[in-house]
Scaffold this active site. Structure first.
Site, mmCIF file in Angstrom:
data_model
loop_
_atom_site.group_PDB
_atom_site.id
_atom_site.type_symbol
_atom_site.label_atom_id
_atom_site.label_comp_id
_atom_site.label_asym_id
_atom_site.label_seq_id
_atom_site.Cartn_x
_atom_site.Cartn_y
_atom_site.Cartn_z
ATOM 1 C CE LYS A 96 -3.834 -2.297 2.431
ATOM 2 N NZ LYS A 96 -4.794 -2.208 3.575
ATOM 3 C CE1 TYR B 297 -9.278 -3.300 0.361
ATOM 4 C CE2 TYR B 297 -8.560 -1.299 -0.734
ATOM 5 C CZ TYR B 297 -8.291 -2.383 0.069
ATOM 6 O OH TYR B 297 -7.029 -2.561 0.595
ATOM 7 C CG ASN C 46 -3.442 -2.544 7.018
ATOM 8 O OD1 ASN C 46 -3.302 -2.170 5.855
ATOM 9 N ND2 ASN C 46 -4.521 -3.183 7.442
ATOM 10 C CG HIS D 17 -5.034 -6.482 -0.442
ATOM 11 N ND1 HIS D 17 -6.260 -6.573 0.173
ATOM 12 C CD2 HIS D 17 -5.083 -7.342 -1.499
ATOM 13 C CE1 HIS D 17 -7.013 -7.446 -0.492
ATOM 14 N NE2 HIS D 17 -6.324 -7.920 -1.514
ATOM 15 C CD GLU E 24 -8.490 -9.355 -3.816
ATOM 16 O OE1 GLU E 24 -7.312 -9.670 -3.556
ATOM 17 O OE2 GLU E 24 -9.366 -9.206 -2.943
HETATM 18 N N1 UDP Z 1 -9.733 -1.219 7.665
HETATM 19 C C1 UDP Z 1 -9.732 -0.271 8.663
HETATM 20 N N2 UDP Z 1 -10.511 -0.492 9.777
HETATM 21 C C2 UDP Z 1 -11.265 -1.602 9.937
HETATM 22 C C3 UDP Z 1 -11.245 -2.579 8.926
HETATM 23 C C4 UDP Z 1 -10.474 -2.362 7.804
HETATM 24 O O1 UDP Z 1 -9.060 0.753 8.540
HETATM 25 O O2 UDP Z 1 -11.940 -1.751 10.972
HETATM 26 C C5 UDP Z 1 -8.915 -1.002 6.445
HETATM 27 C C6 UDP Z 1 -7.528 -1.623 6.566
HETATM 28 O O3 UDP Z 1 -6.622 -0.817 5.826
HETATM 29 C C7 UDP Z 1 -7.742 -2.966 5.899
HETATM 30 C C8 UDP Z 1 -8.691 -2.604 4.764
HETATM 31 O O4 UDP Z 1 -9.538 -1.595 5.322
HETATM 32 O O5 UDP Z 1 -6.528 -3.536 5.442
HETATM 33 C C9 UDP Z 1 -9.530 -3.743 4.224
HETATM 34 O O6 UDP Z 1 -10.198 -4.352 5.315
HETATM 35 P P1 UDP Z 1 -10.220 -5.946 5.493
HETATM 36 O O7 UDP Z 1 -11.221 -6.242 6.543
HETATM 37 O O8 UDP Z 1 -10.394 -6.593 4.165
HETATM 38 O O9 UDP Z 1 -8.760 -6.249 6.095
HETATM 39 P P2 UDP Z 1 -7.508 -7.056 5.503
HETATM 40 O O10 UDP Z 1 -8.064 -8.169 4.653
HETATM 41 O O11 UDP Z 1 -6.694 -6.068 4.712
HETATM 42 O O12 UDP Z 1 -6.761 -7.544 6.706
HETATM 43 MG MG MG Z 2 -9.401 -8.002 3.065
#
Ligand code: UDP
Ligand code: MG
Length: 138
Positions: free
Chosen positions: A12, A52, A119, A122, A133
């Site tokens: 990211k 997303y 974070n 992805h 994707e």
């Molecule tokens: N995210 C966030 N707060 C949340 C959940 C998600 O900021 O409570 C953001 C975070 O950057 C995350 C992305 O949205 O990586 C996509 O969310 P997902 O639940 O798919 O998490 P991931 O699969 O990336 O762990």
């Molecule tokens: Mg995810």
């Protein structure tokens, strides 16, 4: 013998801005996975909205899209047996504050007090997500 799988990894904009491309790719390679394709791109809003789509309407959705638009992203086609779950394990929990030490998010990430968690990476969460994707980004 299980099938060789592929997953989409994104570094990211925070990972790129913090010069962590090499560190993150190195962890994937050190684990034994193979980088099949890798490119740096500025994603369009259209691409991010498709990527997303599952998160539309959630409070972090618009901040997430804005964050992903804020700089270059490195997209990687990563390959190996069980790589989808394996990369999710390398990445660690979504919230970097509680992501386990030893993981990418746990070692390299932190909370910056923003509306979205920056974070670093992805990783696709299922074979269906990976296929969808990878077709979007490559
Ligand atoms: N995210 C966030 N707060 C949340 C959940 C998600 O900021 O409570 C953001 C975070 O950057 C995350 C992305 O949205 O990586 C996509 O969310 P997902 O639940 O798919 O998490 P991931 O699969 O990336 O762990
Ligand atoms: Mg995810």
């Amino acid at each position: 013998m299980t099938e060789v799988m592929q997953t989409l990894v994104l570094i990211k904009p925070d990972g790129v801005a913090r010069n962590l491309i090499g560190e993150i790719v190195s962890r994937c390679e050190a684990k034994g996975y193979v980088v099949r394709e890798l490119k740096s791109i500025h994603a369009s809003r259209e691409l991010l909205e498709q990527h997303y789509a599952e998160h539309v309407g959630k409070p972090f959705y618009e901040p997430l899209v804005e964050f992903m638009l804020s700089g270059a992203i490195v997209a990687i086609r990563l390959e190996g047996h069980r790589v989808i779950e394996g990369f999710r394990s390398l990445a660690g929990a979504t919230d970097p504050t509680v992501a386990a030490p030893g993981t990418i998010r746990g070692d390299l990430g932190r909370d910056w007090g923003l509306k979205v968690q920056q974070n670093l990476v992805h990783g696709s969460d299922s074979p269906e997500s990976a296929a969808r994707e990878l077709a979007l980004w490559f």
